[in-house]
Design a protein around this motif. Structure first.
Motif: not given
Ligand code: BTN
Length: 273
Positions: A80-82, A130-132, A134-136
């Motif tokens: 899921l990418y959102f 393990r990493k499942l 992430g949040i940016l």
């Molecule tokens: C991390 O490094 O842990 C953060 C990862 C965040 C990924 C998401 S996927 C949806 C959104 N679009 C991106 O390009 N990045 C974030």
């Protein structure tokens, strides 16, 4: 890549997805793309014109971005990418939005998958260490853009070699193939409550939920802050969302960084055996 993504874009306001979405303001408008470079970049185009709570969702990202200038592996249909657009003035420190997001996401995953997930400061979502996910977080023109990536059905061998040992997916750990739409609906419902609570009550509203799932709480950790490596005992997040670390020099407040190593309960017994 295609020169125009217009024909692969779909608004899902009137779909069955929307009719089963139990939120008041988050995700009431969702735009789905078959492919995007990054949902983070796409949503920036809507900062002024889009509604508070807008969601941009992509089936695949060609240039998915992670924290610390890393890329985020985003193959078609496996995750899921959102990204979400929050337009209210930021009434709380940015880091707290990351913690509130992480708590909302694990509560949703636990509701759907029915197993416990873990959190690692500042906003990593883990399963069996393990990493499942992430949040940016990115603040732009008085709005906040929150990007969330979750590994749903990847096989370990699909991951790039450099992250294969550290990353995982729901399928890899449980054998379950869970609908991404179902996960997203639950995530949006829990996130709406998390953000509403954050505004009303601050970190105290979800501190217990964080601490219950914090893999590094009370553990000796190795942490990277920029070029610097710190070691100490992780005491958990402060009310501002910073990490409190007890080092030989005393109590340190870490504003940003990455926990590289933490103790796994029972590790001393394994070493002695
Ligand atoms: C991390 O490094 O842990 C953060 C990862 C965040 C990924 C998401 S996927 C949806 C959104 N679009 C991106 O390009 N990045 C974030």
């Amino acid at each position: 890549m295609r020169s125009s993504l217009k024909d692969t874009k779909e608004s899902i306001e009137n779909s069955s997805f929307a009719s089963r979405l139990a939120t008041k303001w988050l995700g009431r408008k969702i735009i789905f793309f078959r492919e995007l470079p990054s949902t983070q970049d796409e949503i920036k185009k809507y900062v002024f014109s889009g509604p508070h709570g807008l969601v941009i969702w992509a089936d695949r990202q060609s240039q998915g971005r992670g924290r610390l200038s890393r890329s985020w592996y985003s193959p078609r249909a496996a995750g899921l990418y959102f990204s979400l657009l929050l337009k209210e003035p930021l009434a709380r420190p940015l880091t707290l939005y990351g913690l509130a997001t992480a708590v909302g996401v694990v509560q949703a995953l636990e509701e759907v998958v029915r197993i416990p997930f873990q959190l690692k400061w500042p906003n990593d979502i883990l399963l069996r260490g393990r990493k499942l996910g992430g949040i940016l977080l990115e603040a732009v023109s008085k709005a906040l853009i929150i990007g969330i990536g979750l590994n749903v059905s990847f096989r370990r061998e699909d991951f790039p070699p450099e992250i294969r040992e550290k990353a995982t997916s729901i399928f890899e750990e449980t054998g379950l193939l869970i609908s991404r739409a179902k996960i997203l609906r639950s995530v949006l419902k829990h996130l709406e409550s998390s953000y509403d609570l954050l505004l009303k009550e601050g970190f105290s509203a979800f501190e217990a939920a964080w601490r219950e799932r914090d893999v590094a709480l009370g553990s000796r950790v190795v942490l990277r802050r920029g070029e610097e490596i710190l070691t100490g005992y992780a005491l958990g997040p402060s009310p501002k969302g910073t990490l409190l670390l007890k080092t030989n020099q005393g109590l340190t407040e870490v504003h940003s960084g990455e926990i590289l190593m933490w103790e796994i309960p029972g590790w001393e017994k394994h070493r002695a055996a």
